[in-house]
Enzyme design. Structure first.
Site, PDB file in Angstrom:
ATOM      1  N   CYS A  87       0.837  -1.200   0.000  1.00  0.00           N
ATOM      2  CA  CYS A  87       0.000   0.000   0.000  1.00  0.00           C
ATOM      3  C   CYS A  87       0.869   1.247   0.000  1.00  0.00           C
ATOM      4  O   CYS A  87       1.361   1.663   1.050  1.00  0.00           O
ATOM      5  CB  CYS A  87      -0.945   0.000   1.196  1.00  0.00           C
ATOM      6  SG  CYS A  87      -2.065   1.410   1.225  1.00  0.00           S
ATOM      7  N   CYS A 128      -0.501   4.119   2.033  1.00  0.00           N
ATOM      8  CA  CYS A 128      -0.366   3.896   3.481  1.00  0.00           C
ATOM      9  C   CYS A 128       1.050   4.184   3.961  1.00  0.00           C
ATOM     10  O   CYS A 128       1.251   4.810   5.005  1.00  0.00           O
ATOM     11  CB  CYS A 128      -0.710   2.451   3.831  1.00  0.00           C
ATOM     12  SG  CYS A 128      -2.321   1.874   3.297  1.00  0.00           S
ATOM     13  N   ASP A 129       2.039   3.714   3.204  1.00  0.00           N
ATOM     14  CA  ASP A 129       3.408   3.685   3.708  1.00  0.00           C
ATOM     15  C   ASP A 129       4.404   4.543   2.941  1.00  0.00           C
ATOM     16  O   ASP A 129       5.557   4.675   3.357  1.00  0.00           O
ATOM     17  CB  ASP A 129       3.921   2.234   3.710  1.00  0.00           C
ATOM     18  CG  ASP A 129       3.079   1.322   4.589  1.00  0.00           C
ATOM     19  OD1 ASP A 129       2.580   1.808   5.614  1.00  0.00           O
ATOM     20  OD2 ASP A 129       2.914   0.142   4.247  1.00  0.00           O
TER      21      ASP A 129
END
Length: 306
Positions: A134, A137-138
């Protein structure tokens, strides 16, 4: 045989949020955690984009917090995996771990979706330590660093261009001699100067040390091997919705995601509601999963009251 008013399958942000809301509505929910208690977020080290945590939070800690909140309102959270469901008539019949049978007046499905990985031992070794599925996300953790994205479709190209806005260099590793992405998405990739597309390359090994990912070993179509130095290795080769239990019972789309009535969590079976990534092939964020868990709980409450 046990009878419950509301049964929730899945323990990620969607399932636990549904448990919070159904508990507060006095629906006495029973939630089964499944094979991955806490969901995908338990494989993430730090989360910085979930509201309420201004300094960021460890994924396991956040899910423990949400779980405690659900328990505070009386949710019955249990260990166990749902192995069979019968949705042919209400109340629904559910089997836990191949043994225990439960009869449920309503059902909230929050079983999530699993990211597809290459299957390399080194990939699993560094999962959460530089290996991620992701980028949104990261990606923030890799600002001004070099990273790689694996995949050639729209998702891979989208994640590569997103990472290019944060990172110094992005390698897009594509096993075919072409991109499968739409023409517009391809143009975005080719017009982004810090994206290097590596056609006809496969990842042999993810390299790293005690600090996490440090590189990747690639093999070209001609057999030559190349090492790239990277701090992040992002998989963008698709997700697999965890809907095997519901095949032939709930209406699914071509990729296996549960279809819901637009603007609701209602599935093709009355009294069954879906929340989170199991019905969302587009966003796949913790906050959208939690929001859809709320929707499912409210839809479920209204259904039972009616």
């Amino acid at each position: 045989m046990e009878t419950v008013k509301t049964l929730i399958i899945g323990s990620g942000p969607a399932g636990f949020t549904a448990a919070i809301y159904t508990s507060r509505a006095n629906l006495s929910p029973v939630l089964y955690e499944g094979i991955e208690p806490g969901g995908q977020l338990t494989t993430t080290t730090e989360i910085e984009n979930f509201p309420g945590y201004p300094e960021g939070v460890d994924g396991n800690q956040m899910m423990a917090d949400i779980r405690r909140q659900a328990e505070r309102f009386g949710a019955d959270i249990r260990k166990g995996n749902i192995t069979h469901v019968d949705l042919s008539s209400r109340p629904f019949r559910v089997t836990v771990d191949g043994e225990k049978e439960i009869v449920a007046e309503s059902l909230i499905v929050a079983t999530g979706a699993s990211a597809k990985y290459l299957g390399l031992p080194s990939e699993m070794k560094y999962r959460g330590q530089g290996v991620s599925a992701c980028a949104t996300c990261d990606g923030f953790f890799y600002r001004k660093k070099d990273v790689a994205v694996v995949g050639g479709g729209d998702t891979a190209c989208e994640e590569a261009t997103y990472l290019a806005s944060l990172c110094r260099q992005v390698y897009l590793i594509v096993r075919k001699p072409f991109l499968r992405a739409s023409k517009a998405m391809q143009e975005r990739v080719f017009n982004t100067p810090n994206i290097k597309v590596m056609f006809e390359h496969n990842t042999v090994e993810v390299l790293g040390d005690e600090s996490g990912v440090t590189g990747a070993l690639l093999r070209g179509a001609d057999g030559t091997e190349t090492r790239i130095d990277i701090a992040g290795f992002f998989l963008a080769i698709g997700h697999h919705p965890n809907t095997e239990l519901f095949a032939g019972q709930l209406e699914l789309d071509a990729e296996g995601y549960i279809k819901v009535e637009p603007g609701t969590s209602k599935t093709s079976v009355e009294g069954v509601f879906a929340a989170g990534d199991v019905k969302d092939p587009h966003y796949r964020q913790a906050i959208t999963a939690a929001g859809s868990g709320c929707m499912a709980a409210l839809d479920c409450e209204r259904f039972l009251l009616r």
